[in-house]
Write a protein that holds these residues in place. Structure first.
Motif, PDB file in Angstrom:
ATOM      1  N   LEU A 432       0.826  -1.208   0.000  1.00 12.93           N
ATOM      2  CA  LEU A 432       0.000   0.000   0.000  1.00 12.93           C
ATOM      3  C   LEU A 432       0.863   1.261   0.000  1.00 12.93           C
ATOM      4  CD1 LEU A 432      -2.921  -0.805   2.476  1.00 12.93           C
ATOM      5  CD2 LEU A 432      -3.166   0.024   0.136  1.00 12.93           C
ATOM      6  N   VAL A 433       1.867   1.278   0.877  1.00 15.93           N
ATOM      7  CA  VAL A 433       2.765   2.427   0.945  1.00 15.93           C
ATOM      8  C   VAL A 433       3.451   2.632  -0.404  1.00 15.93           C
ATOM      9  CG1 VAL A 433       4.858   3.346   2.019  1.00 15.93           C
ATOM     10  CG2 VAL A 433       3.137   2.206   3.429  1.00 15.93           C
ATOM     11  N   HIS A 434       3.906   1.539  -1.006  1.00 19.52           N
ATOM     12  CA  HIS A 434       4.568   1.611  -2.311  1.00 19.52           C
ATOM     13  C   HIS A 434       3.617   2.183  -3.363  1.00 19.52           C
ATOM     14  CE1 HIS A 434       7.159   0.571  -5.644  1.00 19.52           C
ATOM     15  NE2 HIS A 434       6.210  -0.172  -6.173  1.00 19.52           N
ATOM     16  N   MET A 435       2.358   1.725  -3.340  1.00 22.30           N
ATOM     17  CA  MET A 435       1.379   2.184  -4.338  1.00 22.30           C
ATOM     18  C   MET A 435       1.139   3.684  -4.210  1.00 22.30           C
ATOM     19  SD  MET A 435      -2.603   1.060  -4.850  1.00 22.30           S
ATOM     20  CE  MET A 435      -3.139   2.014  -3.412  1.00 22.30           C
ATOM     21  N   TYR A 436       0.925   4.168  -2.992  1.00 23.36           N
ATOM     22  CA  TYR A 436       0.666   5.592  -2.817  1.00 23.36           C
ATOM     23  C   TYR A 436       1.898   6.436  -3.158  1.00 23.36           C
ATOM     24  CZ  TYR A 436      -3.960   4.783  -0.875  1.00 23.36           C
ATOM     25  OH  TYR A 436      -5.275   4.432  -0.734  1.00 23.36           O
ATOM     26  N   CYS A 437       3.075   5.904  -2.907  1.00 20.60           N
ATOM     27  CA  CYS A 437       4.297   6.595  -3.338  1.00 20.60           C
ATOM     28  C   CYS A 437       4.322   6.734  -4.857  1.00 20.60           C
ATOM     29  CB  CYS A 437       5.532   5.839  -2.856  1.00 20.60           C
ATOM     30  SG  CYS A 437       5.950   6.067  -1.128  1.00 20.60           S
ATOM     31  N   LYS A 438       3.937   5.646  -5.546  1.00 19.10           N
ATOM     32  CA  LYS A 438       3.921   5.668  -7.010  1.00 19.10           C
ATOM     33  C   LYS A 438       2.913   6.686  -7.549  1.00 19.10           C
ATOM     34  CE  LYS A 438       6.848   2.520  -8.573  1.00 19.10           C
ATOM     35  NZ  LYS A 438       7.849   2.811  -9.606  1.00 19.10           N
ATOM     36  N   TYR A 439       1.794   6.850  -6.823  1.00 19.90           N
ATOM     37  CA  TYR A 439       0.799   7.828  -7.231  1.00 19.90           C
ATOM     38  C   TYR A 439       1.262   9.260  -6.954  1.00 19.90           C
ATOM     39  CZ  TYR A 439      -2.737   4.118  -7.675  1.00 19.90           C
ATOM     40  OH  TYR A 439      -3.445   3.012  -8.072  1.00 19.90           O
ATOM     41  N   GLY A 440       2.312   9.404  -6.184  1.00 19.36           N
ATOM     42  CA  GLY A 440       2.770  10.730  -5.803  1.00 19.36           C
ATOM     43  C   GLY A 440       2.039  11.276  -4.593  1.00 19.36           C
ATOM     44  N   ASP A 441       1.211  10.432  -3.953  1.00 20.34           N
ATOM     45  CA  ASP A 441       0.457  10.841  -2.765  1.00 20.34           C
ATOM     46  C   ASP A 441       1.315  10.553  -1.535  1.00 20.34           C
ATOM     47  OD1 ASP A 441      -1.344  11.416  -0.805  1.00 20.34           O
ATOM     48  OD2 ASP A 441      -3.002  10.270  -1.670  1.00 20.34           O
ATOM     49  N   ILE A 442       2.324  11.389  -1.325  1.00 19.42           N
ATOM     50  CA  ILE A 442       3.307  11.144  -0.279  1.00 19.42           C
ATOM     51  C   ILE A 442       2.691  11.262   1.114  1.00 19.42           C
ATOM     52  CG2 ILE A 442       5.545  11.852   0.649  1.00 19.42           C
ATOM     53  CD1 ILE A 442       5.612  10.606  -2.158  1.00 19.42           C
ATOM     54  N   ASP A 443       1.697  12.154   1.267  1.00 23.11           N
ATOM     55  CA  ASP A 443       1.078  12.340   2.585  1.00 23.11           C
ATOM     56  C   ASP A 443       0.379  11.068   3.053  1.00 23.11           C
ATOM     57  OD1 ASP A 443       1.966  14.935   2.724  1.00 23.11           O
ATOM     58  OD2 ASP A 443       0.137  15.780   1.833  1.00 23.11           O
ATOM     59  N   ASP A 444      -0.432  10.458   2.153  1.00 22.04           N
ATOM     60  CA  ASP A 444      -1.107   9.209   2.521  1.00 22.04           C
ATOM     61  C   ASP A 444      -0.102   8.087   2.747  1.00 22.04           C
ATOM     62  OD1 ASP A 444      -3.700   9.980   2.746  1.00 22.04           O
ATOM     63  OD2 ASP A 444      -4.308   9.358   0.734  1.00 22.04           O
ATOM     64  N   ALA A 445       0.917   8.034   1.888  1.00 23.67           N
ATOM     65  CA  ALA A 445       1.949   7.000   2.033  1.00 23.67           C
ATOM     66  C   ALA A 445       2.632   7.118   3.389  1.00 23.67           C
ATOM     67  CB  ALA A 445       2.973   7.121   0.904  1.00 23.67           C
ATOM     68  N   TRP A 460      10.825  -0.791   4.126  1.00 21.44           N
ATOM     69  CA  TRP A 460      11.777   0.316   3.992  1.00 21.44           C
ATOM     70  C   TRP A 460      12.191   0.528   2.541  1.00 21.44           C
ATOM     71  CZ3 TRP A 460      12.554   3.691   7.777  1.00 21.44           C
ATOM     72  CH2 TRP A 460      12.231   3.319   9.079  1.00 21.44           C
ATOM     73  N   ILE A 461      12.316  -0.552   1.806  1.00 17.20           N
ATOM     74  CA  ILE A 461      12.653  -0.427   0.388  1.00 17.20           C
ATOM     75  C   ILE A 461      11.534   0.294  -0.365  1.00 17.20           C
ATOM     76  CG2 ILE A 461      13.062  -1.738  -1.742  1.00 17.20           C
ATOM     77  CD1 ILE A 461      14.281  -3.938   0.079  1.00 17.20           C
ATOM     78  N   CYS A 462      10.282  -0.008   0.010  1.00 19.78           N
ATOM     79  CA  CYS A 462       9.136   0.596  -0.668  1.00 19.78           C
ATOM     80  C   CYS A 462       8.979   2.086  -0.373  1.00 19.78           C
ATOM     81  CB  CYS A 462       7.854  -0.124  -0.266  1.00 19.78           C
ATOM     82  SG  CYS A 462       7.715  -1.800  -0.911  1.00 19.78           S
ATOM     83  N   THR A 463       9.645   2.570   0.667  1.00 22.60           N
ATOM     84  CA  THR A 463       9.406   3.962   1.110  1.00 22.60           C
ATOM     85  C   THR A 463      10.501   4.905   0.693  1.00 22.60           C
ATOM     86  OG1 THR A 463      10.459   3.494   3.233  1.00 22.60           O
ATOM     87  CG2 THR A 463       8.083   3.203   3.110  1.00 22.60           C
ATOM     88  N   ASP A 464      11.276   4.560  -0.337  1.00 19.36           N
ATOM     89  CA  ASP A 464      12.405   5.410  -0.712  1.00 19.36           C
ATOM     90  C   ASP A 464      11.964   6.824  -1.065  1.00 19.36           C
ATOM     91  OD1 ASP A 464      11.096   4.437  -2.928  1.00 19.36           O
ATOM     92  OD2 ASP A 464      12.882   4.392  -4.191  1.00 19.36           O
ATOM     93  N   ARG A 465      10.763   6.960  -1.647  1.00 16.80           N
ATOM     94  CA  ARG A 465      10.306   8.285  -2.076  1.00 16.80           C
ATOM     95  C   ARG A 465       9.846   9.142  -0.888  1.00 16.80           C
ATOM     96  NH1 ARG A 465       6.440   8.516  -7.153  1.00 16.80           N
ATOM     97  NH2 ARG A 465       6.905  10.708  -6.788  1.00 16.80           N
ATOM     98  N   LEU A 466       9.639   8.543   0.282  1.00 12.66           N
ATOM     99  CA  LEU A 466       9.212   9.331   1.432  1.00 12.66           C
ATOM    100  C   LEU A 466      10.324  10.203   1.959  1.00 12.66           C
ATOM    101  CD1 LEU A 466       7.147   6.738   3.505  1.00 12.66           C
ATOM    102  CD2 LEU A 466       6.296   8.441   1.903  1.00 12.66           C
ATOM    103  N   TRP A 467      11.562   9.847   1.658  1.00  7.02           N
ATOM    104  CA  TRP A 467      12.700  10.532   2.263  1.00  7.02           C
ATOM    105  C   TRP A 467      13.463  11.385   1.253  1.00  7.02           C
ATOM    106  CZ3 TRP A 467      10.982   9.218   6.719  1.00  7.02           C
ATOM    107  CH2 TRP A 467      10.448   7.946   6.920  1.00  7.02           C
ATOM    108  N   THR A 468      12.939  11.484   0.022  1.00  9.03           N
ATOM    109  CA  THR A 468      13.655  12.268  -1.013  1.00  9.03           C
ATOM    110  C   THR A 468      12.878  13.536  -1.360  1.00  9.03           C
ATOM    111  OG1 THR A 468      12.552  10.969  -2.727  1.00  9.03           O
ATOM    112  CG2 THR A 468      14.705  10.224  -2.006  1.00  9.03           C
TER     113      THR A 468
END
Length: 468
Positions: A432-445, A460-468
């Motif tokens: 789920l976190v990975h999917m929302y990251c892909k959508y660009g919905d960082i807040d929900d992710a 942690w691998i799926c959340t790389d976009r949360l920290w960039t």
């Protein structure tokens, strides 16, 4: 020139010799020999004889090295015999070449001749002969393969003594070669003693100790060494993990192997193959197929080593009368991984009674082959059949949804996940976190990430976009 052949090399070398540039000719000849093209090398050898360079030590060494590295050991022996005064490079190349072609006895005899003739012994020659002493291994039939009526381990001990006498005991590369020699001969006590007294240790050193205990089928000690190296600040590499896995599997300790695999951030196909082999050897064919499917879910493509295990397990399950579920799902997974998606579909449609395991395999195969629309249609079909999706079903569908431009379908799947009670499953939550990251919905992710009670390496691998 975009391409150089024997004719072009020889022309340049001949021109240099004719015009008095012998040193440059020798250097160019050595470069030519470094190509490891035996046909070019033979032509250059003939040229060396023609222009009178065959007795030159540098040319002779280059020829010798070229033949040895190309596996033409008889030619290397002749080139060695033509040298008027062989040096340490000549002897070391011969030792290495003989060892590479399994002529271990002659390799040890060559080292003895080197010592008798007073040729300087350096770290490279010592390392080469230690490699020879390691090649015999523990096989009783090869205990006398090191020449002179002595075992490989005894020869290795003598080289070890010479190393100390020459003052090379602080050389890390040589110490690793010694540990490797003892470990290959299953003398882990001596390897332990060397290891404890080292002033410098590398990841290679730790790996050699793990290999030693792997060879003795002592998985507990192999795992203990891997844990110790981590405590000492060394990061295990792929070699470390694979040897630890092999140690566990060959000792029959599959549960420990599962823990080792779980500790790997990015298990490679080689690591998965060790697990497949371990389950197959213990005749746990259902686990072979389950792990094979998990490889697919994580996007790890099988190789030619993976397929025999899965096919053999499918055959074994069919004989045992379990073909209705696991054989079908295993074959669907195998054909999907090989890109034969139409064959996978054919198998699915030929089976009159299917369960969620087979449907999951088909969905994962479609996603793997970028047939995301078909995968979503299949998922809807499963729900219409009132078959309860599993965490694997939802994980695959979330991976599929993450590729769609719109988030509408993904949010619908999310709502179904909450309804079916999978919202607290770590694998589903990570997807789920990975999917929302892909959508660009960082807040929900980020919100779902913070709400997770437990996070694994996949999370942690799926959340790389949360920290960039």
């Amino acid at each position: 020139m975009p391409e150089r052949n024997c004719f072009s090399w020889n022309n340049v070398i001949s021109s240099l010799v004719r015009n008095g540039f012998e040193r440059e000719a020798v250097e160019l000849f050595s470069a030519c020999s470094a190509l490891l093209d035996v046909e070019v090398g033979r032509g250059s050898h003939g040229l060396a004889v023609k222009i009178g360079l065959e007795k030159n030590i540098y040319v002779g060494d280059a020829l010798l090295c070229m033949y040895a590295k190309c596996g033409r050991i008889e030619d290397a022996i002749r080139a060695f015999g033509d040298l008027p005064d062989p040096n340490e490079v000549s002897f070391t190349a011969m030792i290495h070449g003989l060892a590479q072609t399994d002529r271990v006895t002659e390799a040890v005899d060559m080292f003895r001749l080197m010592c008798r003739q007073g040729i300087p012994i350096d770290a490279i020659s010592l390392s080469s002969v230690l490699g020879v002493c390691s090649s015999g291994g523990y096989d009783e039939s090869s205990l006398y393969s090191c020449g002179g009526g002595h075992s490989c381990i005894l020869q290795g001990q003598q080289v070890h003594s010479l190393l100390i006498k020459l003052g090379c005991r602080s050389d890390l590369h040589l110490n690793n070669a010694i540990i490797h020699m003892y470990a290959k001969n299953r003398d882990t006590n001596s390897a332990e003693m060397i290891f404890r007294n080292l002033s410098e240790i590398s990841v290679v050193t730790w790996n050699l100790m793990i290999v030693g205990y792997r060879n003795k089928f002592e998985s507990d000690k192999a795992i203990r060494y891997m844990q110790r190296m981590q405590c000492c600040g060394f990061q295990p590499n792929e070699v470390t993990f694979i040897n630890a896995l092999v140690a566990c599997v060959t000792s029959g300790n599959v549960e420990m192997a599962i823990q080792v695999l779980a500790g790997m951030l990015f298990p490679t196909v080689s690591s998965w193959n060790v697990m497949l082999s371990g389950y197959f050897q213990s005749e746990n064919h259902i686990e072979v197929i389950k792990h094979f499917q998990k490889m697919q879910f994580l996007g790890v493509r099988p190789d030619r080593t993976s397929l025999p295990s899965i096919l053999s397990s499918c055959a074994a399950l069919e004989v045992a009368g379990n073909a209705d579920v696991y054989v079908t799902s295993g074959l669907i997974t195998m054909y999907s991984n090989c890109g034969k998606i139409e064959l996978a579909k054919l198998i699915l449609h030929k089976i009159p009674k299917l369960d969620i395991v087979c449907w999951n395999s088909m969905m994962a195969g479609l996603v793997l082959n970028s047939l995301d629309i078909e995968a979503s249609v299949l998922f809807n079909k499963i729900r219409q059949m009132e078959t309860l999706p599993t965490e694997s079903s939802y994980g695959t569908m979330l991976s599929c949804c993450s590729k769609f431009r719109s988030s509408v379908y993904g949010r619908q799947v999310h709502a179904q996940i909450a309804k079916d009670g999978y919202a607290d499953n770590v694998c589903v939550e990570s997807a789920l976190v990975h999917m929302y990251c892909k959508y660009g919905d960082i807040d929900d992710a980020r919100r779902f990430f913070d709400m997770m009670p437990y996070k694994n390496t996949v999370t942690w691998i799926c959340t790389d976009r949360l920290w960039t």
